[in-house]
Write a protein that holds these residues in place. Structure first.
Motif, PDB file in Angstrom:
ATOM      1  N   ILE A   8       0.858  -1.182   0.000  1.00 13.88           N
ATOM      2  CA  ILE A   8       0.000   0.000   0.000  1.00 13.88           C
ATOM      3  C   ILE A   8       0.893   1.231   0.000  1.00 13.88           C
ATOM      4  O   ILE A   8       1.710   1.404   0.904  1.00 13.88           O
ATOM      5  CB  ILE A   8      -0.916   0.017   1.239  1.00 13.88           C
ATOM      6  N   GLY A  15      -4.982   4.402   3.323  1.00  8.58           N
ATOM      7  CA  GLY A  15      -3.993   3.345   3.427  1.00  8.58           C
ATOM      8  C   GLY A  15      -3.976   2.674   4.787  1.00  8.58           C
ATOM      9  O   GLY A  15      -3.893   1.440   4.887  1.00  8.58           O
ATOM     10  N   VAL A 141      -1.500  -1.106  -4.187  1.00  9.09           N
ATOM     11  CA  VAL A 141      -2.659  -0.285  -3.857  1.00  9.09           C
ATOM     12  C   VAL A 141      -2.204   1.159  -3.733  1.00  9.09           C
ATOM     13  O   VAL A 141      -1.331   1.482  -2.925  1.00  9.09           O
ATOM     14  CB  VAL A 141      -3.321  -0.748  -2.539  1.00  9.09           C
TER      15      VAL A 141
END
Length: 374
Positions: A8, A15, A141
């Motif tokens: 992330i 996050g 991500v």
């Protein structure tokens, strides 16, 4: 090279929430951010009770040693005309300082972290992503805000073909003299809409701190608009005259205007990196939290991280926030019907400013909190 099930990029609310939601999934997660925490974050800074509920935060516990300003009223007006004040009779939101709030959320995360670390390189090899030549993962991500480097993987760069809201603001701790000279009240944020309705300004007092700013759909003469607003508020006695000289800028995308995809092969975007700020208000914390919770559910149940498997996340976002195609028909931050001569009249209406602007557009009270167990 270390392997992680997902990485992330961005340790803000989106996050941190995703990393926390995946804690019991058995996945090895790396949370990376270019800054050390606690860090200064430019943001007006308020969260609704729905956010606190989705995050499982007890306000009484959170406010110990932190700023948590209960909000019961809003003062709303169009620049150049008197404001309307509405009392909601109970706490409808909370003022927070992002430096405290984001650090608090990050402290709840139990995964490996790499802070004060810039993403210098991203390469795709043999089905995995490699970051900085150090870490490898099948899923990236993006949670790093509007300029997130992961968002650049899904297009030709943030803002190239999108309507970007540009904002400038300042937050500072007031001296006793400044606090005495400030007529703005902590439980009553002030929202002032530009006469062309392409943006709004705010005065937000949070305990000993004061936040003042202005955001517009375009960057045209943003500093001039801000200066004129500050001068008007100073003359009206709403704010002290000796403000800090340096206002900080930031940018974000409104949900109805963003056109970047949410997923691709081994890539998923959440929060401001995905352009999820509410179209009418620009508020982004609740969409950031909820997108992270939706992403966690999809990541845990997906058979793989292909674009097809991750598309369920896009479907969940559309179901929660509406389809962007429908929002783009409206085309602007404020609906077109409000850009008529009646706008000035509506902005003087207690019913309209309370029921439409505050409760519907800014607080989204008609939308129940997203359950943490999505």
């Amino acid at each position: 090279m270390e392997y992680y099930d997902l990485i992330i990029v961005g340790a803000g609310p989106a996050g941190s929430t995703l990393a926390r939601a995946l804690h019991r999934s058995g996945k090895r997660v790396l949370l990376l951010d270019k800054q050390a925490f606690p860090r200064d974050k430019t943001c007006a800074g308020w969260v609704t009770p729905a956010v606190m509920e989705s995050l499982g935060i007890n306000p009484a516990e959170y406010e110990k040693g932190r700023t948590l300003q209960p909000i019961r009223r809003f003062r709303i007006g169009m620049m150049g005309q008197p404001a309307v004040e509405n009392d909601h009779g109970h706490v409808v939101s909370y003022g927070i300082r992002r430096c405290e709030f984001d650090h608090y959320l990050l402290d709840q995360v139990n995964c490996e972290k790499q802070l004060a670390t810039q993403v210098r390189s991203i390469e795709h090899r043999y089905g995995n992503w490699e970051l900085n030549g150090q870490w490898q993962t099948p899923l990236l991500v993006g949670a790093g805000g509007h300029f997130c480097p992961i968002a650049r993987l899904l297009g030709d760069g943030p803002g190239k073909h999108e309507t970007v809201v540009s904002a400038k603001e300042v937050e500072f701790r007031m001296t006793p003299a400044q606090a005495q000279a400030c007529a703005a009240r902590g439980d009553t944020p002030e929202l002032w809409f530009c006469q062309d309705l392409k943006g709004y300004a705010w005065v937000f007092r949070k305990g000993r701190f004061l936040n003042i700013g202005l955001g517009r759909e375009d960057n045209h003469r943003l500093s001039d608009h801000l200066q004129a607003f500050v001068e008007d508020m100073t003359l009206a006695g709403r704010i002290p005259s000796d403000l800090p000289k340096r206002f900080k800028g930031h940018a974000y995308l409104l949900y109805g205007h963003a056109n970047r995809p949410l997923v691709d092969e081994g890539v998923l975007l959440i929060g401001d990196a995905a352009g999820l700020a509410y179209t009418q208000s620009g508020e982004g914390i609740r969409p950031a939290i909820e997108s992270a919770l939706l992403a966690a559910e999809v990541i845990q149940s997906a058979p793989d991280y292909s674009a097809l498997a991750l598309q369920r996340y896009g479907e969940r976002i559309a179901a929660r926030f509406g389809t962007r195609a429908n929002d783009q028909e409206q085309g602007r931050e404020i609906p077109e019907w409000l850009r008529l001569p009646i706008a000035s009249t509506l902005m003087r209406s207690h019913w309209f400013t309370r029921k439409v602007i505050t409760e519907k557009w800014f607080l989204h009270q008609e939308v129940p909190p997203l359950d943490r167990a999505v």
